[in-house]
Enzyme design. Structure first.
Site, PDB file in Angstrom:
ATOM      1  N   HIS A  82     -50.288 -66.456  15.990  1.00  0.00           N
ATOM      2  CA  HIS A  82     -49.387 -65.183  16.764  1.00  0.00           C
ATOM      3  C   HIS A  82     -48.176 -65.560  15.980  1.00  0.00           C
ATOM      4  CE1 HIS A  82     -47.459 -62.430  19.705  1.00  0.00           C
ATOM      5  NE2 HIS A  82     -46.407 -64.072  20.445  1.00  0.00           N
ATOM      6  N   ASP A 161     -49.425 -58.087  33.113  1.00  0.00           N
ATOM      7  CA  ASP A 161     -48.593 -58.638  31.658  1.00  0.00           C
ATOM      8  C   ASP A 161     -48.107 -56.743  31.609  1.00  0.00           C
ATOM      9  OD1 ASP A 161     -46.427 -60.347  29.675  1.00  0.00           O
ATOM     10  OD2 ASP A 161     -48.046 -58.718  28.366  1.00  0.00           O
ATOM     11  N   ARG A 168     -39.594 -57.241  33.828  1.00  0.00           N
ATOM     12  CA  ARG A 168     -38.735 -57.796  33.536  1.00  0.00           C
ATOM     13  C   ARG A 168     -38.000 -57.004  32.384  1.00  0.00           C
ATOM     14  NH1 ARG A 168     -42.315 -61.278  29.642  1.00  0.00           N
ATOM     15  NH2 ARG A 168     -40.358 -62.885  28.866  1.00  0.00           N
ATOM     16  N   SER A 183     -46.527 -64.578  29.085  1.00  0.00           N
ATOM     17  CA  SER A 183     -46.950 -63.236  28.811  1.00  0.00           C
ATOM     18  C   SER A 183     -47.565 -63.003  27.428  1.00  0.00           C
ATOM     19  CB  SER A 183     -45.614 -62.055  28.017  1.00  0.00           C
ATOM     20  OG  SER A 183     -45.839 -61.419  27.748  1.00  0.00           O
ATOM     21  N   LYS A 187     -52.674 -62.770  26.488  1.00  0.00           N
ATOM     22  CA  LYS A 187     -52.592 -61.950  25.501  1.00  0.00           C
ATOM     23  C   LYS A 187     -53.891 -62.357  24.671  1.00  0.00           C
ATOM     24  CE  LYS A 187     -48.644 -59.982  25.820  1.00  0.00           C
ATOM     25  NZ  LYS A 187     -47.404 -59.303  25.675  1.00  0.00           N
TER      26      LYS A 187
HETATM   27  N1  URA Z   1     -43.676 -61.484  22.972  1.00  0.00           N
HETATM   28  C1  URA Z   1     -44.713 -61.431  24.560  1.00  0.00           C
HETATM   29  O1  URA Z   1     -45.346 -60.830  24.159  1.00  0.00           O
HETATM   30  N2  URA Z   1     -44.177 -60.925  25.623  1.00  0.00           N
HETATM   31  C2  URA Z   1     -42.623 -61.731  25.898  1.00  0.00           C
HETATM   32  O2  URA Z   1     -42.289 -61.787  26.948  1.00  0.00           O
HETATM   33  C3  URA Z   1     -41.813 -62.177  24.740  1.00  0.00           C
HETATM   34  C4  URA Z   1     -42.700 -62.013  23.644  1.00  0.00           C
END
Ligand code: URA
Length: 438
Positions: A82, A161, A168, A183, A187
């Site tokens: 990631h 999310d 947010r 978050s 995922k």
């Molecule tokens: N990337 C994400 O997937 N979530 C966040 O909160 C910030 C960056």
């Protein structure tokens, strides 16, 4: 349980129980907790933070709000990477087939770009026919057969999310380590990889501007990953200048795939090669396929130089219905014509830049989104040639702008010129790898 008491407890800085966290997330996802109370909760978390245990619990509840893929049927260790996002970051396009050629299985769920940071999915959409949506069974089958697959995250992955992130975004609570961690990890965990390597970007083109902020996020991400039984490693990489030369969708896809072609590694930008190899080597090592970093790097280089990674890339893209002209130098990707070149106005050294502005210059050419719903021109892009620490002479080409609309290319070039700092003092080149966590 009562939402007011939970908001109050967090406001006072108390640690929440797993049941309280589940109550908030489940209630917000099913609509029984309204936006205004969730907004107050998120702001309380922004000010008071969360312990590692709370962040891990929050991640788990968000993860369980949707589907989780079962990768236990894959006949090799699964691993993923990631990136926290940057400018010119096309690493996933090289790394997935490279890791597959090293013997890993890489089920990768990717996202779209927003603002100055690009997204892997948009880059893949520059490939004619490439399917970014499919059923989970097909995604896992392609991963099993070809070694890797990259698709977009569907609404069934961590839906909590999506809903929380939207709130947010409009309540100034995005920049909060526990919320970012939950978050990202909800995922990433959903795709089921046993090993997750994080490319934590740091600098003016990244989410995290300073190494201290990046370290705090790394520590939370690794704690959550480990609490969920995953092997974790982090590389902190510089994002004070674009990665590689190409910035923009089709341009980046071409740069990434051209690098994998037999002989392509030697021609590819050195920073792109180094970061791709280091991240892939960590995936190989942490998954247990090599005993140490040197051995892992040797495995990775062999997979690259032998052409095995190129073969994996062709097989994966073809399996997802991507149609490229593999024998052509430009692979048949559509790239806009050269609109203009930006030249240095003075002699000197490139001291630095506001890298974020280079990403935003793409938006001037409709090649990046200012808002989620903005349409994208995948053909426009920039070849960014200048590197921090390089000597430049008046008239040197610093960047080339590819765009069918000259006025937009001019606006982009003006933005890039204003972002560059050319000075009279010699400055050192920047280190690419800033630190690591194992
Ligand atoms: N990337 C994400 O997937 N979530 C966040 O909160 C910030 C960056």
């Amino acid at each position: 349980m009562n939402i007011l008491e939970i908001i109050e407890a967090k406001k006072q800085g108390r640690e929440l129980s797993p049941a309280q966290i589940a109550f908030v997330v489940d209630g917000f996802t099913d609509g029984s907790i309204p936006d205004y109370q969730m907004a107050a909760f998120l702001m309380a978390v922004w000010f008071r933070g969360m312990t590692d245990a709370e962040t891990s619990e929050l991640t788990g509840v968000m993860l369980r709000s949707g589907e989780e893929l079962d990768t236990t049927g894959l006949d090799a260790p699964s691993a993923d990477k990631h990136s926290t996002g940057g400018v010119g970051d096309k690493v996933s396009l090289l790394l997935a087939p490279l890791a597959a050629a090293c013997g890993l299985k890489v089920p990768m769920l990717s996202g779209r770009g927003l603002g100055h940071t690009g997204g892997t999915l948009d880059k893949l959409e520059a490939i004619p026919g490439y399917r970014i949506h499919m059923e989970n069974e097909e995604f896992l089958r392609i991963t099993a057969e070809q070694g890797c697959a990259i698709i977009g995250q569907s609404g069934s992955i961590a839906p909590a999310d999506g809903k929380i992130y939207a709130l947010r975004d409009v309540t100034a609570t995005v920049d909060c380590v526990p919320l970012i961690t939950a978050s990202i990890m909800s995922k990433k965990l959903a795709a089921g990889p046993r090993t997750i390597v994080i490319d934590l970007k740091c600098g003016s083109g990244a989410f995290m501007r300073s190494l201290d902020q990046a370290r705090a996020l790394a520590s939370a991400l690794t704690a959550v990953g480990r609490a969920h039984g995953r092997n974790m490693a982090v590389i902190f990489s510089d994002m004070d200048q674009p990665l590689g030369v190409a910035v923009g969708h089709a341009c980046e896809t071409l740069e990434a795939l051209a690098a994998l072609r037999p002989g392509g590694r030697d021609e590819a930008p050195g920073d792109l090669v180094t970061l791709t190899e280091e991240l892939t080597a960590d995936m190989v090592r942490v998954s247990g396929l090599a005993p140490d970093r040197d051995a892992a790097l040797a495995v990775v280089r062999d997979a690259w130089n032998s052409g095995a990674a190129w073969e994996r890339a062709r097989a994966w893209i073809t399996a997802q219905d991507g149609r490229l002209d593999w024998d052509r130098e430009d692979l048949g990707l559509e790239i806009a014509p050269l609109a203009l070149e930006l030249e240095a106005g003075d002699d000197g050294w490139l001291e630095g830049m506001d890298c974020r502005q280079v990403g935003l210059a793409l938006a001037d050419m409709h090649a990046a989104r200012r808002r989620v719903e903005d349409p994208l021109d995948l053909t426009s892009g920039i070849d960014f040639l200048a590197r921090i620490g390089a000597r430049v002479s008046k008239g040197d080409v610093l960047a080339r702008f590819f765009c069918p609309r000259r006025d937009e290319a001019e606006a982009a070039a003006q933005r890039v010129r204003a972002a560059l700092r050319i000075g009279e003092r010699e400055v050192a080149a920047r280190d690419l790898i800033l630190d690591r966590v194992d």
